[in-house]
Write an enzyme that holds these catalytic residues in place. Structure first.
Site, PDB file in Angstrom:
ATOM      1  N   LYS A  13       0.772  -1.340  -0.099  1.00 34.27           N
ATOM      2  CA  LYS A  13       0.041   0.036   0.010  1.00 34.27           C
ATOM      3  C   LYS A  13       0.835   1.162   0.035  1.00 34.27           C
ATOM      4  O   LYS A  13       0.745   2.084  -0.744  1.00 34.27           O
ATOM      5  CB  LYS A  13      -1.035   0.032   1.343  1.00 34.27           C
ATOM      6  CG  LYS A  13      -1.984  -1.235   1.329  1.00 34.27           C
ATOM      7  CD  LYS A  13      -2.667  -1.168   2.370  1.00 34.27           C
ATOM      8  CE  LYS A  13      -2.053  -0.942   3.774  1.00 34.27           C
ATOM      9  NZ  LYS A  13      -1.412  -2.514   4.254  1.00 34.27           N
ATOM     10  N   ARG A  89      -9.959   0.554   8.479  1.00 31.03           N
ATOM     11  CA  ARG A  89      -9.429  -0.790   8.790  1.00 31.03           C
ATOM     12  C   ARG A  89     -10.521  -1.547   9.601  1.00 31.03           C
ATOM     13  O   ARG A  89     -10.398  -2.804   9.620  1.00 31.03           O
ATOM     14  CB  ARG A  89      -8.095  -0.632   9.531  1.00 31.03           C
ATOM     15  CG  ARG A  89      -6.890  -1.158   9.076  1.00 31.03           C
ATOM     16  CD  ARG A  89      -5.962  -0.866  10.016  1.00 31.03           C
ATOM     17  NE  ARG A  89      -4.801  -1.270   9.761  1.00 31.03           N
ATOM     18  CZ  ARG A  89      -3.533  -0.902   9.106  1.00 31.03           C
ATOM     19  NH1 ARG A  89      -3.673   0.419   8.788  1.00 31.03           N
ATOM     20  NH2 ARG A  89      -2.373  -1.665   9.201  1.00 31.03           N
ATOM     21  N   ARG A 128      12.233  -4.855   4.654  1.00 38.01           N
ATOM     22  CA  ARG A 128      11.898  -3.432   4.376  1.00 38.01           C
ATOM     23  C   ARG A 128      12.767  -2.855   5.386  1.00 38.01           C
ATOM     24  O   ARG A 128      12.967  -2.792   6.388  1.00 38.01           O
ATOM     25  CB  ARG A 128      10.318  -3.388   4.715  1.00 38.01           C
ATOM     26  CG  ARG A 128       9.812  -1.846   4.844  1.00 38.01           C
ATOM     27  CD  ARG A 128       8.657  -1.598   4.676  1.00 38.01           C
ATOM     28  NE  ARG A 128       8.019  -2.216   6.046  1.00 38.01           N
ATOM     29  CZ  ARG A 128       6.551  -2.179   6.166  1.00 38.01           C
ATOM     30  NH1 ARG A 128       5.770  -1.662   5.313  1.00 38.01           N
ATOM     31  NH2 ARG A 128       6.034  -2.570   7.253  1.00 38.01           N
ATOM     32  N   ARG A 162      11.321  -0.585  11.097  1.00 34.71           N
ATOM     33  CA  ARG A 162       9.966  -0.184  11.786  1.00 34.71           C
ATOM     34  C   ARG A 162      10.113  -1.469  13.222  1.00 34.71           C
ATOM     35  O   ARG A 162      10.377  -2.400  12.890  1.00 34.71           O
ATOM     36  CB  ARG A 162       8.886  -0.565  11.187  1.00 34.71           C
ATOM     37  CG  ARG A 162       8.275   0.942  10.667  1.00 34.71           C
ATOM     38  CD  ARG A 162       7.204   0.786   9.595  1.00 34.71           C
ATOM     39  NE  ARG A 162       6.208   0.021  10.053  1.00 34.71           N
ATOM     40  CZ  ARG A 162       4.957  -0.301   9.208  1.00 34.71           C
ATOM     41  NH1 ARG A 162       4.851   0.483   8.187  1.00 34.71           N
ATOM     42  NH2 ARG A 162       3.908  -0.851   9.817  1.00 34.71           N
ATOM     43  N   ARG A 173      -0.554  -8.793  13.176  1.00 27.15           N
ATOM     44  CA  ARG A 173      -1.176  -7.706  12.119  1.00 27.15           C
ATOM     45  C   ARG A 173      -1.930  -8.550  11.246  1.00 27.15           C
ATOM     46  O   ARG A 173      -3.030  -7.962  10.611  1.00 27.15           O
ATOM     47  CB  ARG A 173      -0.058  -6.786  11.527  1.00 27.15           C
ATOM     48  CG  ARG A 173       0.706  -5.801  12.564  1.00 27.15           C
ATOM     49  CD  ARG A 173       1.793  -5.458  12.275  1.00 27.15           C
ATOM     50  NE  ARG A 173       2.197  -4.682  10.964  1.00 27.15           N
ATOM     51  CZ  ARG A 173       3.193  -4.367  10.425  1.00 27.15           C
ATOM     52  NH1 ARG A 173       4.405  -5.006  11.044  1.00 27.15           N
ATOM     53  NH2 ARG A 173       3.420  -3.949   9.227  1.00 27.15           N
TER      54      ARG A 173
HETATM   55  P1  AP5 Z   1       4.760  -1.517   1.888  1.00 26.15           P
HETATM   56  O1  AP5 Z   1       4.682  -0.890   0.623  1.00 26.15           O
HETATM   57  O2  AP5 Z   1       5.728  -1.072   2.984  1.00 26.15           O
HETATM   58  O3  AP5 Z   1       3.504  -2.492   2.229  1.00 26.15           O
HETATM   59  P2  AP5 Z   1       2.225  -1.966   2.920  1.00 26.15           P
HETATM   60  O4  AP5 Z   1       1.106  -2.525   2.587  1.00 26.15           O
HETATM   61  O5  AP5 Z   1       2.208  -0.361   3.090  1.00 26.15           O
HETATM   62  O6  AP5 Z   1       2.633  -2.433   4.454  1.00 26.15           O
HETATM   63  P3  AP5 Z   1       2.577  -2.027   5.933  1.00 26.15           P
HETATM   64  O7  AP5 Z   1       3.326  -2.921   6.799  1.00 26.15           O
HETATM   65  O8  AP5 Z   1       3.023  -0.484   6.188  1.00 26.15           O
HETATM   66  O9  AP5 Z   1       1.252  -1.864   6.127  1.00 26.15           O
HETATM   67  P4  AP5 Z   1       0.376  -2.035   7.739  1.00 26.15           P
HETATM   68  O10 AP5 Z   1      -0.887  -1.805   7.133  1.00 26.15           O
HETATM   69  O11 AP5 Z   1       0.878  -3.171   8.348  1.00 26.15           O
HETATM   70  O12 AP5 Z   1       1.008  -0.858   8.251  1.00 26.15           O
HETATM   71  P5  AP5 Z   1       0.491   0.593   8.941  1.00 26.15           P
HETATM   72  O13 AP5 Z   1       1.618   1.601   8.708  1.00 26.15           O
HETATM   73  O14 AP5 Z   1      -0.513   1.119   7.883  1.00 26.15           O
HETATM   74  O15 AP5 Z   1       5.815  -2.734   1.377  1.00 26.15           O
HETATM   75  C1  AP5 Z   1       6.282  -3.766   2.183  1.00 26.15           C
HETATM   76  C2  AP5 Z   1       7.648  -4.448   1.619  1.00 26.15           C
HETATM   77  O16 AP5 Z   1       7.490  -5.106   0.365  1.00 26.15           O
HETATM   78  C3  AP5 Z   1       8.536  -2.858   1.058  1.00 26.15           C
HETATM   79  O17 AP5 Z   1       9.870  -3.156   1.488  1.00 26.15           O
HETATM   80  C4  AP5 Z   1       8.320  -2.993  -0.306  1.00 26.15           C
HETATM   81  O18 AP5 Z   1       9.721  -2.435  -0.883  1.00 26.15           O
HETATM   82  C5  AP5 Z   1       8.068  -4.464  -0.710  1.00 26.15           C
HETATM   83  N1  AP5 Z   1       7.074  -4.591  -1.692  1.00 26.15           N
HETATM   84  C6  AP5 Z   1       5.972  -3.717  -2.047  1.00 26.15           C
HETATM   85  N2  AP5 Z   1       5.354  -4.320  -3.082  1.00 26.15           N
HETATM   86  C7  AP5 Z   1       6.012  -5.111  -3.730  1.00 26.15           C
HETATM   87  C8  AP5 Z   1       5.747  -6.217  -4.638  1.00 26.15           C
HETATM   88  N3  AP5 Z   1       4.723  -6.024  -5.534  1.00 26.15           N
HETATM   89  N4  AP5 Z   1       6.698  -6.953  -5.029  1.00 26.15           N
HETATM   90  C9  AP5 Z   1       7.870  -7.135  -3.728  1.00 26.15           C
HETATM   91  N5  AP5 Z   1       8.059  -6.416  -2.866  1.00 26.15           N
HETATM   92  C10 AP5 Z   1       6.931  -5.374  -2.678  1.00 26.15           C
HETATM   93  O19 AP5 Z   1      -0.022   0.475  10.396  1.00 26.15           O
HETATM   94  C11 AP5 Z   1       0.883   0.090  11.184  1.00 26.15           C
HETATM   95  C12 AP5 Z   1       0.121  -0.137  12.583  1.00 26.15           C
HETATM   96  O20 AP5 Z   1      -0.330   1.021  12.937  1.00 26.15           O
HETATM   97  C13 AP5 Z   1      -1.028  -1.116  12.609  1.00 26.15           C
HETATM   98  O21 AP5 Z   1      -0.735  -2.399  12.978  1.00 26.15           O
HETATM   99  C14 AP5 Z   1      -2.006  -0.369  13.579  1.00 26.15           C
HETATM  100  O22 AP5 Z   1      -1.564  -0.863  15.034  1.00 26.15           O
HETATM  101  C15 AP5 Z   1      -1.686   0.902  13.424  1.00 26.15           C
HETATM  102  N6  AP5 Z   1      -2.932   1.202  12.657  1.00 26.15           N
HETATM  103  C16 AP5 Z   1      -2.612   1.915  11.436  1.00 26.15           C
HETATM  104  N7  AP5 Z   1      -3.773   2.485  10.768  1.00 26.15           N
HETATM  105  C17 AP5 Z   1      -4.642   2.073  11.464  1.00 26.15           C
HETATM  106  C18 AP5 Z   1      -6.340   2.016  11.323  1.00 26.15           C
HETATM  107  N8  AP5 Z   1      -6.794   2.652  10.404  1.00 26.15           N
HETATM  108  N9  AP5 Z   1      -6.927   1.694  12.505  1.00 26.15           N
HETATM  109  C19 AP5 Z   1      -6.080   1.389  13.710  1.00 26.15           C
HETATM  110  N10 AP5 Z   1      -4.893   1.127  13.704  1.00 26.15           N
HETATM  111  C20 AP5 Z   1      -4.283   1.415  12.825  1.00 26.15           C
END
Ligand code: AP5
Length: 216
Positions: A13, A89, A128, A162, A173
């Site tokens: 994402k 979410r 990552r 992270r 997660r």
């Molecule tokens: P990346 O693009 O970083 O993936 P992502 O989907 O953004 O993953 P996140 O881990 O950031 O998502 P998340 O939803 O768990 O975290 P968030 O910060 O929202 O890609 C990952 C890796 O893969 C990278 O190294 C990239 O280069 C590689 N990659 C990407 N695409 C690829 C492909 N096609 N092929 C190969 N490699 C690829 O949330 C973190 C925490 O915050 C949550 O756990 C929760 O506690 C809290 N939180 C955030 N939002 C909310 C909410 N709305 N409600 C409640 N809690 C929340």
């Protein structure tokens, strides 16, 4: 244009949102980034969110809806449009977003569901790292800097990892995604706005599919 990127942790994402910012001039609205900034700054929101994030759980709906509501009032989002990355979410967050958009005179144009398999996501997340200065994202196998140890975008060597990117937390997660977020696929299918792309393809292919889905 306002769009949602829906997908589990590691689906890509954040990677795709940054590319769409450049392709479409939209603003990335990442609740994860906003919460991490609050934790780093030690704000009341950050103090409440820290332990939950480190355990891989979801921060309370009220907190997250509050920060999104405030962000939607800022000029860049209103003028350029938003890519919601990691929000909504839960069903209450999706319902709250519907209300906020109406109240603020905004519309939701599309929801892109990134279809991926669970197991490869653990490898994606554990490989990552990010530039600590400009925020550019990398992967030790799939997206390496052109010169090892140097950020392509800003030349910094200050890379960071992270706190929640370890296997145990990633599995928590993923559980939270399947229990609370995956049901939103049905929620948005019912609106007729859901488009699904294959998130297991390479990064550039996924981006091309997203742009085609938004233009189609
Ligand atoms: P990346 O693009 O970083 O993936 P992502 O989907 O953004 O993953 P996140 O881990 O950031 O998502 P998340 O939803 O768990 O975290 P968030 O910060 O929202 O890609 C990952 C890796 O893969 C990278 O190294 C990239 O280069 C590689 N990659 C990407 N695409 C690829 C492909 N096609 N092929 C190969 N490699 C690829 O949330 C973190 C925490 O915050 C949550 O756990 C929760 O506690 C809290 N939180 C955030 N939002 C909310 C909410 N709305 N409600 C409640 N809690 C929340």
């Amino acid at each position: 244009m306002n769009i949602i990127l829906l997908g589990p942790p590691g689906a890509g994402k954040g990677t795709q949102a940054k590319m769409l910012m450049e392709a479409k001039g939209l603003v990335q609205l990442s609740t994860g980034d906003m919460l991490r900034a609050a934790v780093k700054a030690g704000t009341p929101v950050g103090l409440q969110a820290k332990a939950v994030m480190e355990a891989g759980g979801l921060v309370s709906d009220d907190i997250v809806i509050g920060i999104v509501s405030d962000r939607l009032d800022e000029a860049d989002v209103r003028e350029q449009g938003a890519i919601f990355d990691g929000f909504p979410r839960t069903q209450p967050q999706a319902e709250a977003l519907d209300k906020l958009l109406v109240e603020k005179g905004l519309t939701l144009d599309a929801v892109i569901n990134m279809a991926v398999e669970d197991e490869p996501l653990v490898g994606r997340i554990s490989g990552r790292f990010t530039c600590g200065d400009c925020g550019e994202g990398y992967h030790k196998e799939f997206k390496k800097p052109a010169v090892e140890g140097v950020c392509d975008k800003c030349g910094s060597s200050n890379f960071k990892f992270r706190a929640d990117d370890n296997e145990e937390t990633v599995r928590e997660r993923l559980k939270a995604y399947h229990a609370d977020t995956a049901p939103l696929i049905d929620y948005y299918t019912a609106t007729g706005k859901l488009k699904t792309v294959d998130g297991m393809k390479g990064i550039d292919e996924v981006q091309a599919a997203m742009v085609a889905a938004l233009e189609g």
